[in-house]
Design a protein around this motif. Structure first.
Motif, PDB file in Angstrom:
ATOM      1  N   THR A   1      61.033  56.290 -60.464  1.00 21.88           N
ATOM      2  CA  THR A   1      61.536  54.951 -60.197  1.00 21.88           C
ATOM      3  C   THR A   1      60.967  53.614 -61.874  1.00 21.88           C
ATOM      4  O   THR A   1      60.278  53.974 -61.759  1.00 21.88           O
ATOM      5  CB  THR A   1      60.472  53.999 -59.055  1.00 21.88           C
ATOM      6  OG1 THR A   1      60.560  54.624 -58.092  1.00 21.88           O
ATOM      7  CG2 THR A   1      60.922  52.581 -58.245  1.00 21.88           C
TER       8      THR A   1
ATOM      9  N   SER B   1      61.194  49.465 -63.529  1.00 18.39           N
ATOM     10  CA  SER B   1      61.881  48.413 -62.985  1.00 18.39           C
ATOM     11  C   SER B   1      62.582  47.688 -64.175  1.00 18.39           C
ATOM     12  O   SER B   1      62.774  48.229 -64.658  1.00 18.39           O
ATOM     13  CB  SER B   1      60.111  47.466 -63.408  1.00 18.39           C
ATOM     14  OG  SER B   1      59.760  48.323 -64.121  1.00 18.39           O
TER      15      SER B   1
ATOM     16  N   THR C   1      65.879  50.964 -60.997  1.00 12.56           N
ATOM     17  CA  THR C   1      66.458  51.784 -60.923  1.00 12.56           C
ATOM     18  C   THR C   1      65.547  53.192 -60.597  1.00 12.56           C
ATOM     19  O   THR C   1      64.601  53.237 -61.071  1.00 12.56           O
ATOM     20  CB  THR C   1      66.989  51.763 -62.832  1.00 12.56           C
ATOM     21  OG1 THR C   1      68.082  51.315 -62.654  1.00 12.56           O
ATOM     22  CG2 THR C   1      67.474  53.797 -62.521  1.00 12.56           C
ATOM     23  N   VAL C   2      66.732  54.117 -59.812  1.00 13.14           N
ATOM     24  CA  VAL C   2      66.154  55.052 -59.502  1.00 13.14           C
ATOM     25  C   VAL C   2      66.724  56.628 -60.318  1.00 13.14           C
ATOM     26  O   VAL C   2      67.789  56.717 -60.194  1.00 13.14           O
ATOM     27  CB  VAL C   2      66.153  55.237 -58.105  1.00 13.14           C
ATOM     28  CG1 VAL C   2      65.114  56.907 -57.466  1.00 13.14           C
ATOM     29  CG2 VAL C   2      64.810  54.357 -57.139  1.00 13.14           C
TER      30      VAL C   2
END
Lengths: 176, 377
Positions: free
Chosen positions: A47, A49, A116-117
């Motif tokens: 993950t 930011s 965003t993943v």
């Protein structure tokens, strides 16, 4: 029903699983469900930011990333350290696949433009898969080589177009 | 002009004194409590780790050994857990057959060894006494080092350790037989998952590098551990075959001992040949068979098989340690975990060396490619 019980008996929906998601990514679309489940156990969910750097040009590269959610900017820096955006990638797109086969440095930088993943698949995972299930590893490598060769064709085409439009740019090359 | 306030230093009153006393006492008590709990915590950690250290270490070694076999079955069955069970069943069958064949023979050999041990120790003491007398006769200016007494006390210690330690080791072995297969099962099944969970703790920027490095290190380690175990087994078998040509007793024990001590480079083979040579000296005397046993231990097993064939094939050159490191590892290992520590100290230091070299190589690979374009231009 009590929320506690809902949580206990809540089963992960198939649609939520990485294996299901991989089925919609072009590179893994040819794999059957079992292979995708096996692949899921080797992948890494990371993950990021907004604005977080995923990798920078020159970093040691060892694999590719698939965007599960969010967007990623691929950029490079000019000689004057000015940022040049090369691509903006979104859901189900992938990047960094050229370093999957052989260890090499990243040629461009990547940054998450929003939370965003990403799903990471690295050379070590492919090697592990090849040891356990060579047929699945073979399918993935075949798909990957197809994508890489397609991209190589496109860049070759672009290079040829450029050569025709601006022959002066390649004059040093022709003279040697 | 305003006059500054005079600073009056009042002596601390009774309440303040009591408060200070209470705070100091509480502080002291808290400090003592933290200190004592910390030491007991450390003791607890030490006890727990020493109890778990050996089973975990053996399980890890076994995991590295069985991993290729499990992967082989997984390729055909497609199921990891099922493949581990298949390997376990095969191992159990192999162990059962081995036990059927070996245990009755070894049981009687072990009993007679326990009876014979004082005789061998006496033989060694006599030999040392003769040697001492010879040295004294040749060098009268050197004070007698009382080799006889030292040899006798050493012998007594060994006999005591063997006789008292056998039931204890049997108990410990029983525990190991239970724990090691269990731990190995979970390491084989979930090892990569455990490693992945540990790697996932790395920050995003360093994650990729940590992942790649962990893979390279694990690969080198499994190669090294497998190589060392196979090397020790082959040495044990060679010594067993070599000794079988003579009338020496306890061939099996001597071969196992030589194989295990072979895990320690440089010093291990020397320690491994002591019991064999001692038994040969006492039982067979110095003669043709004795010299054949020395040749088997030294020339055939060590020089020809180990140094010329096994080490170049099985062990990568860079995992070999400098003799100084070997001695340091043996001393540190011996201080921490006794004889066991002496055996496993060297492989652990080799492991650390492999990790260090892999990291250096990884860094060099990428900094080397950085310099390439400059050199080309």
């Amino acid at each position: 029903m009590n929320p506690l019980w809902i949580n206990i008996f809540h089963k992960k929906l198939e649609e939520e699983s990485i294996a299901y998601f991989l089925g919609s990514v072009s590179i893994f679309a040819d794999l059957d469900k079992r292979s995708r489940i096996q692949l899921e156990s080797l992948m890494h969910l990371r993950t990021y930011s907004a604005g977080e750097v995923i990798f920078e040009a020159g970093d040691p590269g060892s694999g590719m990333y698939i965007i599960r959610s969010g967007t990623v900017q691929i950029y490079n820096r000019s000689v004057k350290n000015r940022e040049i955006i090369l691509a903006q990638l979104g859901l189900k797109e992938f990047f960094g696949e050229t370093t999957l086969a052989a260890p090499s440095k990243r040629t461009a930088s990547a940054r998450a433009s929003e939370p965003t993943v990403l799903i990471g698949l690295f050379r070590a995972d492919i090697n592990e898969l090849a040891k356990r299930n060579p047929s699945v590893a073979y399918k993935i490598i075949l798909s990957l080589s197809r994508v890489v060769s397609e991209r190589l064709h496109v860049s070759d085409q672009l290079m040829n177009d450029l050569r025709l439009k601006h022959p002066d740019l390649f004059s040093t090359e022709s003279s040697t | 002009m305003s006059e500054p306030f005079p600073t009056i230093r009042r002596p601390a009153d009774r309440t303040q004194m009591i408060l200070l006393f209470i705070v100091l006492t509480a502080g002291l008590a808290a400090g003592l409590a933290i200190y004592s709990s910390a030491t007991s915590f450390i003791t607890f950690i030490r006890t727990a780790s020493s109890a778990l250290f050996l089973p975990i270490l053996l399980s890890l070694v076994l995991t590295f050994l069985l991993e290729p076999v499990v992967s082989f079955f997984e390729r055909t069955t497609g199921k990891r857990t099922g493949s581990i069970f298949i390997v376990y069943i095969l191992c159990a069958m192999l162990l059962y057959l081995l036990m059927q064949f070996i245990i009755p023979q070894w049981q009687s050999a072990w009993n007679s060894l326990q009876a014979d041990l004082p005789r061998y120790i006496k033989g060694m003491t006599n030999y040392i006494r003769d040697l001492g007398l010879k040295i004294e006769a040749q060098t009268p200016f050197i004070d007698s080092a009382d080799l006889v007494e030292r040899g006798r006390s050493l012998g007594k210690d060994i006999v005591n350790t063997v006789i008292v330690g056998t039931p204890q080791s049997a108990l410990r072995l029983g525990g190991l037989f239970l724990m090691v297969p269990l731990f190995t099962f979970f390491f084989l099944r979930d090892g990569s998952r455990i490693l992945r969970s540990c790697i996932s703790l790395a920050p995003n920027r360093t994650f990729e590098m940590v992942h790649d490095l962990s893979y390279l290190i694990t690969k080198q380690l499994s190669h090294f551990i497998r190589g060392r175990i196979i090397e020790a087994t082959i040495i044990g078998i060679v010594i067993f075959i070599g000794l079988s040509f003579t009338d020496i007793r306890y061939t099996g024990f001597l071969a196992v001992f030589a194989g295990v001590t072979n895990l320690i480079p440089y010093i291990g083979p020397l320690i491994g040949m002591i019991p064999g040579i001692l038994v040969a000296l006492v039982d067979l005397g110095i003669g043709g068979q004795f010299w054949w046993i020395v040749i088997v231990y030294f020339l055939i097993a060590q020089v020809i098989i180990d140094n010329f064939i096994l080490i170049p094939i099985l062990i990568s050159r860079y995992s070999n340690l400098h003799p100084l490191w070997v001695i340091i590892a043996i001393i540190l290992g011996g201080n921490a975990y006794g004889i066991l520590g002496m055996v496993i100290g060297v492989p652990i230091v080799s492991t650390l060396k492999i990790i260090f070299i892999e990291i250096r190589q990884y860094r060099r690979t990428f900094s080397l490619s950085e310099r390439l374009p400059e050199s080309e231009s």
